[in-house]
Design an enzyme around this catalytic site. Structure first.
Site, PDB file in Angstrom:
ATOM      1  N   GLU A  39      -3.831 -57.009  62.697  1.00 13.92           N
ATOM      2  CA  GLU A  39      -5.254 -55.868  63.531  1.00 13.92           C
ATOM      3  C   GLU A  39      -4.015 -54.376  64.129  1.00 13.92           C
ATOM      4  O   GLU A  39      -3.366 -54.438  64.659  1.00 13.92           O
ATOM      5  CB  GLU A  39      -5.867 -56.235  64.719  1.00 13.92           C
ATOM      6  CG  GLU A  39      -6.633 -57.131  64.285  1.00 13.92           C
ATOM      7  CD  GLU A  39      -7.849 -57.556  65.973  1.00 13.92           C
ATOM      8  OE1 GLU A  39      -9.001 -57.511  65.373  1.00 13.92           O
ATOM      9  OE2 GLU A  39      -7.641 -58.037  66.405  1.00 13.92           O
ATOM     10  N   GLN A  40      -4.036 -53.182  63.063  1.00 10.41           N
ATOM     11  CA  GLN A  40      -3.167 -52.201  63.315  1.00 10.41           C
ATOM     12  C   GLN A  40      -4.072 -51.235  63.446  1.00 10.41           C
ATOM     13  O   GLN A  40      -5.160 -50.859  62.532  1.00 10.41           O
ATOM     14  CB  GLN A  40      -2.165 -51.722  62.237  1.00 10.41           C
ATOM     15  CG  GLN A  40      -1.534 -50.694  62.625  1.00 10.41           C
ATOM     16  CD  GLN A  40      -0.040 -50.631  61.229  1.00 10.41           C
ATOM     17  OE1 GLN A  40       0.196 -49.373  61.402  1.00 10.41           O
ATOM     18  NE2 GLN A  40       0.063 -52.177  60.761  1.00 10.41           N
TER      19      GLN A  40
END
Length: 536
Positions: free
Chosen positions: A375-376
Site C-alpha cells: 500500500e503505497q
C-alpha cells in the site's frame, strides 16, 4: 507522416487491433493500476487513451508483487461481436521462477465494463489469442523453463523454451486438445511475445527475441498449418536496431501486424530513445509504428527496405497530426482522478487517496513507505519528454519525522528522487530530499541535504526540472518570493530501465507525481491543490 514514437513514455509491448475504421493499441502496465492502457485512433497518427480495463479486484490484485511484475504483454483482438483481452499477471521476477498466470477478459465495447477474467494457464507469459477463419480460437504463449541455470550459455537463454499453442474453447472457457511447441525461435534466443495472423493460406507468426534491451528484435516465421512447422523469414528479423547503434529508435522489437481497410500494412513495435553518454532510455519503452509491404515471395518487409525502424513513416491519406499542448494542468476538480494518472498495485484506491473529501484537491492518505509493494500512496503520470518541468502545491502538517509527503521522480523502490515536507526534531517543519540511485550496492536511500531545510507554515510549492540526465528540485512558500533551488543536481538518468542493475533488471518507465507515507501507521493526510507538467 506518422511521427514515432506514437505513444511516448512508458508504453511497451504494443498489441494493435482494427475494428472497421477504428484502431486500438493495448500496452503493458506492469505494477501500475488500473491494468493495461488502451489507446484509440482513426488515422494511425493521433492517439487518445480511452480505457484501462483491469480496474477491480476480481480482475487484478497486485499487492505484494515485486517491481516490474504485474501486467506483461497484453493481446487485444476483436471477434464474435466483442473485444478479447489476454494478459499475464506475473507474481515473481527474480530467480528461476516467474509464476505467470494468464487470463482472458471480454467486453462488447472498449469503453465499457469488462468481464471477470477466465483463467487460462500458467506455463509462461506473453499470451495471445488468434481467431481463425473457421471459427476456432488458438491460444499461444512462450514456455518458461525454470530449470535454466541462468541467461547465456549454449543453447542461449534456455529458460525461454519456445512458443506453445493450444486450442481455446470459448463455450467452456478452457483450453482443449493437445499442447504443441510450435516455434523454438531463431539463434538470437529469448523467444517470446507471439502473435499469429493469416493471409493467403499462410499462418504468420511474429515473435519478440533478443531480450527487451539493445538486442531486441521482431522475428517472423510462417507455416501452411497453424501448428507448424514454421519456416523463418529470409531476413529472420522484420524489425530490429540491434546492429545499428546509430538509429534513433533503439531496442526495437515486440509488436503486432495490422492491415488497413484498403490493404495497407503496418506493424507496431516497442522502442527506446537513449540519451548520451550512458545510453539510458529515460522515457522507458515506447510504442512506434512502421509501414510495411508484401513482396512477391509473400513475406512482409519494412517499406524502407531495411530492418531498421524509421522515426517518420507514411501515414494514411488525409491524416493531419493534431497539435499537442506543451503544458498539462490538473486542478483535481470533478471528483475523479485525471486519466493521465495511475497508482501502484492495489484495487483499493480509496485507502490511498480521495478527490471528494476535500473537493478540488487530491487528498493522499499516507500509508507505507515510498517503494512499498503493498500500500503505497503515490499518484503519478508518465514522463513523456527528455526535458520537462513538474510542479505542485502541498498542505501537510507532520507531527513526526515518520510522516513525509511531496513530489517524486519515480521508477521503482530502488530508483527514485523525492522532495518532501516532513518534521525534524531541531528544524521543525522542513523540506528533505530522499534519493535512491539504483539497486547497487544495497539500494539504500541517501539524503542529499542532510536533516533538511526549515520552511514556514502554510502551503508549499514544490517543483522539479529534468534536463536530459539532470534533475534539479525547487521550492517556494506560496506568496513569498521566487522559486529557490534546493539540493544538488541529481542523476535523472538512473530513473530508467538501464539505471541500477541494468536494462534486463526492470522494465517499466519514469513517472512524476505526488506521494505520502506515514510509517507511524496513523495515515496522516496530505492535500494537493494542483499539479502541472510542462515540456521544456
Amino acid at each position: 507522416m506518422i511521427r514515432n514514437p506514437i505513444l511516448p513514455g512508458f508504453n511497451p509491448d504494443p498489441s494493435i487491433c482494427r475494428v472497421g475504421e477504428d484502431y486500438y493499441i493495448a500496452t503493458s502496465t506492469f505494477e501500475w493500476y488500473p491494468g493495461v492502457q488502451i489507446h484509440h485512433s482513426r488515422d494511425l497518427v493521433n492517439w487518445t487513451l480511452v480505457r484501462r480495463p483491469l480496474e477491480r479486484k476480481a480482475q487484478l490484485d497486485m499487492r505484494g508483487e515485486p517491481d516490474s511484475c504485474g501486467i506483461w504483454a497484453p493481446c487485444l483482438s476483436h471477434a464474435d461481436g466483442q473485444f478479447w483481452l489476454v494478459y499475464t499477471d506475473v507474481k515473481r521476477y527474480d530467480g528461476n521462477f516467474k509464476d505467470a498466470h494468464n487470463y482472458i477478459v471480454t467486453s462488447p465495447r472498449i469503453e465499457g465494463e469488462w468481464s471477470d477474467p477466465a483463467y487460462v494457464n500458467s506455463s509462461g507469459f506473453d499470451p495471445s489469442l488468434f481467431h481463425d477463419d473457421d471459427g476456432r480460437k488458438w491460444f499461444a504463449n512462450m514456455q518458461w523453463n525454470h530449470r535454466s541455470e541462468g541467461y547465456g550459455g549454449a543453447p542461449k537463454t534456455p529458460a525461454f523454451d519456445g512458443i506453445l499453442l493450444q486450442e481455446w474453447d470459448a463455450q467452456s472457457k478452457s483450453l482443449i486438445g493437445p499442447i504443441k511447441n510450435i516455434f523454438a525461435g531463431s539463434p538470437l534466443g529469448l523467444v517470446e511475445g507471439p502473435h499469429l495472423f493469416k493471409r493467403n493460406g499462410w499462418y504468420y507468426l511474429t515473435t519478440a527475441e533478443g531480450g527487451t534491451a539493445y538486442e531486441h528484435a521482431v522475428t517472423m516465421a510462417r507455416s501452411r498449418s497453424i501448428d507448424g512447422s514454421y519456416e523463418m523469414h529470409p531476413n529472420i528479423y522484420l524489425i530490429t536496431s540491434k546492429d545499428h547503434p546509430e538509429a534513433a529508435l533503439q531496442r526495437a522489437g515486440h509488436g503486432q501486424y495490422v492491415e488497413t481497410p484498403d490493404g495497407q500494412s503496418y506493424h507496431t513495435h516497442l522502442c527506446g530513445r537513449p540519451l548520451p553518454p550512458h545510453r539510458r532510455c529515460t522515457l522507458g519503452r515506447e510504442t512506434s509504428l512502421q509501414k510495411c509491404v508484401w513482396k512477391e515471395d509473400e513475406w512482409l518487409y519494412l517499406e524502407n527496405g531495411t530492418v531498421v525502424p524509421d522515426v517518420e513513416v507514411p501515414g494514411l491519406n488525409g491524416a493531419v497530426p493534431s497539435e499537442k499542448p506543451r503544458r498539462a494542468d490538473y486542478n483535481f476538480d470533478g471528483g475523479k482522478l485525471p486519466a493521465d494518472f495511475q497508482w501502484l498495485r492495489t484495487p483499493r484506491p480509496e485507502r490511498l487517496f480521495s478527490l471528494t473529501q476535500r473537493p478540488g484537491h487530491l487528498r493522499l492518505f499516507a500509508r507505507e513507505s515510498i517503494g512499498s509493494w503493498f500500500e503505497q500512496s503515490l499518484v503519478a503520470r508518465r514522463q513523456e519528454h527528455h526535458r520537462f518541468r513538474a510542479a505542485t502545491v502541498i498542505e501537510f502538517a507532520p507531527d513526526t519525522y515518520q510522516q513525509v509527503a511531496g513530489l517524486t521522480h519515480y521508477y521503482n523502490r530502488f530508483k527514485l528522487h523525492a522532495l518532501a515536507v516532513t518534521l525534524h526534531e531541531k528544524l521543525g517543519r522542513c523540506l528533505t530530499i530522499l534519493s535512491c540511485a539504483g539497486d547497487y550496492p544495497d539500494g539504500r536511500l541517501t539524503f542529499p541535504i542532510g536533516g533538511g531545510v526549515s520552511i514556514p507554515d502554510g502551503r508549499i510549492q514544490l517543483s522539479m526540472e529534468v534536463t536530459d540526465n539532470d534533475l534539479q528540485f525547487f521550492w517556494q512558500a506560496e506568496g513569498m518570493g521566487a522559486w529557490q533551488a534546493i539540493g544538488p543536481v541529481l542523476d535523472a538518468g538512473v530513473i530508467s530501465d538501464e539505471g541500477g542493475r541494468g536494462e534486463h533488471g526492470s522494465f517499466t518507465g519514469a513517472f512524476v507525481g505526488m506521494f505520502a507515507f506515514d510509517t507511524s501507521g496513523r495515515a496522516q493526510i496530505a492535500d494537493f491543490d494542483w499539479f502541472n507538467y510542462d515540456e521544456l
